[in-house]
Design a protein around this motif. Structure first.
Motif, short mmCIF file in Angstrom:
data_model
loop_
_atom_site.label_atom_id
_atom_site.label_comp_id
_atom_site.label_asym_id
_atom_site.label_seq_id
_atom_site.Cartn_x
_atom_site.Cartn_y
_atom_site.Cartn_z
N LYS A 186 -23.90 13.51 20.50
CA LYS A 186 -23.93 12.46 19.48
C LYS A 186 -23.90 13.11 18.11
N LEU A 203 -12.40 3.64 10.66
CA LEU A 203 -12.43 2.97 11.96
C LEU A 203 -12.21 1.48 11.81
N GLU A 247 -15.42 8.76 7.33
CA GLU A 247 -14.95 8.64 8.71
C GLU A 247 -15.17 7.23 9.25
N ALA A 248 -16.34 6.66 8.96
CA ALA A 248 -16.66 5.30 9.42
C ALA A 248 -15.70 4.28 8.82
N ILE A 261 -14.29 9.74 24.00
CA ILE A 261 -14.90 9.60 22.67
C ILE A 261 -15.22 8.12 22.42
N THR A 309 -19.33 11.99 22.31
CA THR A 309 -18.28 12.63 23.09
C THR A 309 -18.88 13.12 24.40
N GLU A 348 -16.65 5.82 19.30
CA GLU A 348 -16.99 5.81 17.87
C GLU A 348 -17.34 4.38 17.44
N ASP A 349 -18.41 4.27 16.66
CA ASP A 349 -18.85 2.94 16.22
C ASP A 349 -19.30 3.01 14.76
N LEU A 376 -21.36 9.93 11.80
CA LEU A 376 -20.09 9.94 11.06
C LEU A 376 -20.38 9.87 9.57
N ALA A 401 -16.74 -0.99 18.45
CA ALA A 401 -16.51 0.40 18.85
C ALA A 401 -15.05 0.67 19.23
N SER A 408 -21.75 6.32 14.26
CA SER A 408 -21.90 7.44 15.19
C SER A 408 -20.66 7.66 16.06
N ARG A 409 -20.61 8.89 16.58
CA ARG A 409 -19.56 9.28 17.53
C ARG A 409 -20.24 9.96 18.71
#
Length: 199
Positions: A179, A190, A186-187, A162, A70, A164-165, A182, A88, A67-68
């Motif tokens: 929320k 990270l 995208e995940a 932001i 912002t 992100e996890d 991702l 994260a 998830s992200r």
């Protein structure tokens, strides 16, 4: 030894100390617990009765959807609760600030002001470490970042935070926080702070 009070299970083992080599002098305690925002975690602590070496770590045992979050932050959002897991990444793009997890990354529960203070302390620590070697350009940029953080705290700047996890164990607890899930792509981009093995 198992202790099941308050849903906590604790296991105690003895081992050899990796620092002083003491035989069976290292007490290793593993305890599982359920923590608000993080869910089930494993708390590990080690202490050597011979040399005093000690270390601890907390690891989330849950994996949720990547998830992200912002949130537009300013002086009205300083008390917004932020739960950051050990996996994260926190970014404030306008300030050029980003903290990615590393091998010693730990989770914590704080608020927006606490996050800003951590960034301030990191910039000041970097300035101190550079000392006399510091270029004028780097010093000017650091001072600009510190001023922008102050501007956020006093309400003169609104900017985006932001969180992100890739394992979905972090949250910005505010009705105004956005929320989004991702994609796996995208995940995968990270950092997680530890080695993962794809099979």
């Amino acid at each position: 030894m198992m202790n099941e009070e308050n849903n906590m299970k604790e296991e105690i083992m003895k081992s050899d100390c990796p620092v002083c080599g003491g035989k069976n002098t290292l007490e290793v305690r593993n305890k599982t617990d359920n923590i608000p925002y993080f869910g089930d975690i494993l708390e590990t602590s080690v202490v050597c009765s011979k040399c005093g070496y000690q270390s601890s770590d907390n690891i989330s045992l849950q994996q949720n959807d990547p998830s992200r979050y912002t949130l537009l932050i300013n002086d009205t959002k300083l008390n917004t609760r932020v739960a950051k897991s050990q996996t994260a990444t926190i970014t404030i793009p306008e300030l050029g600030l980003k903290v990615e997890p590393g091998p010693k990354s730990q989770g914590y529960v704080s608020n927006v002001e606490g996050i800003l203070t951590r960034f301030e302390e990191a910039v000041i620590r970097a300035l101190t470490l550079e000392g006399e070697e510091l270029s004028k350009e780097v010093e000017d940029n650091a001072m600009r970042i510190l001023q922008l953080i102050t501007n956020i705290k006093i309400g003169e700047l609104t900017t985006e935070l932001i969180l992100e996890d890739p394992f979905g164990n972090s949250v910005i607890d505010d009705d105004d926080a956005n929320k989004e899930l991702l994609s796996q792509e995208e995940a995968d981009k990270l950092e997680t702070g530890f080695t993962t093995i794809d099979q």
